[in-house]
Enzyme design. Structure first.
Site, mmCIF file in Angstrom:
data_model
loop_
_atom_site.group_PDB
_atom_site.id
_atom_site.type_symbol
_atom_site.label_atom_id
_atom_site.label_comp_id
_atom_site.label_asym_id
_atom_site.label_seq_id
_atom_site.Cartn_x
_atom_site.Cartn_y
_atom_site.Cartn_z
ATOM 1 C CB SER A 139 56.320 53.934 -40.853
ATOM 2 O OG SER A 139 57.773 54.160 -40.586
ATOM 3 C CE1 TYR A 152 56.972 49.288 -44.024
ATOM 4 C CE2 TYR A 152 58.583 51.292 -43.275
ATOM 5 C CZ TYR A 152 57.534 50.403 -43.302
ATOM 6 O OH TYR A 152 57.661 49.920 -41.626
#
Length: 252
Positions: A139, A152
């Site tokens: 990401s 995350y």
């Protein structure tokens, strides 16, 4: 003639928007695809209009070694040795101060993103053809830091380290390994992230992201999937160990 004619591909997180968009492109380019996901009903619904003769649906928990071994074995039994592994399964966790961040949530996010990608490689690499490709969904969060997004962001950074180790080990076999780094995507996963962020910052999470993306909008799953296809195919035959940003300039 497609860029993946006759090749065998595994897509984890196959019921999600990016996994499904990539699977559709892989199929359009001639591949056979094993779609792996934890949610069997969502997986069946997602694959309802896909060609059944070239798709294998496999329910699996990517963080479980037995399940990882099973989806690798079933794929080979159905389609033969693997050419492409798209390790894409993910979860988000929550946004919280470090003192309040739940340990069980942190562990659950690491289990899916980091252990899941590790187990995928561990069990798929032995049944992968030389010259194959592994693509791991990291990401834009994998190259930056933001307060409160502890599970995350940590997991997405860890996937880059895993990718670089694999790229070095597998290069003699001609297997390329790369991470892809989407920015915010217009899908349900991102909406949940933005709702959590919005509650934490007291503002609209979607508008917050659009303001910090130079292109001024969220990406579409199909746009990101095209970059996945590039890394999966021989179009990227001299690309390994790289972090491909597909983030509308958010990381600049």
């Amino acid at each position: 003639m497609g860029t993946l004619d006759g090749k065998t591909c595994i897509v984890t997180g196959g019921a999600g928007s990016l996994g499904l968009a990539a699977a559709r492109l892989f199929l359009a380019e001639g591949a056979n695809v094993a779609l792996v996901d934890l949610a069997p009903q969502a997986l069946a619904q997602a694959a309802a209009d896909l060609p059944a003769e070239r798709v294998e649906l496999i329910e699996a928990d990517v963080s479980n070694a037995g399940d990882a071994a099973r989806y690798a074995k079933r794929t080979v039994q159905r389609f033969g040795p693997v050419d492409v592994l798209f390790s894409n399964a993910g979860n988000f966790g929550t946004v919280s101060s470090i003192k309040d961040y739940p340990e069980d949530v942190f562990d659950a996010v690491q289990a899916v993103h980091v252990k899941g990608a590790f187990l995928a490689a561990k069990f798929v690499v032995p049944v992968m053809r030389d010259g194959g490709s592994i693509v791991i969904t990291s990401s834009v969060a994998g190259v930056r830091g933001d307060a409160g997004v502890y599970a995350y962001i940590t997991a997405k950074h860890a996937q880059v380290g895993l990718m670089r180790c694999l790229a070095k080990e597998l290069a003699p076999r001609g297997i390329r390994v790369n991470t892809i780094h989407p920015g915010p995507i217009d899908n349900g996963f991102q909406l949940a992230v933005e709702q959590g962020l919005g509650a934490a910052i007291g503002a609209d999470g979607t508008e917050f992201f659009n303001r910090i993306i130079p292109l001024g909008r969220h990406g579409r799953p199909e746009e990101v999937a095209k970059s996945v296809l590039y890394l999966a195919s021989d179009q990227s035959s001299f690309v390994t160990g790289t972090t491909l940003m597909v983030d509308g300039g958010m990381s600049v």
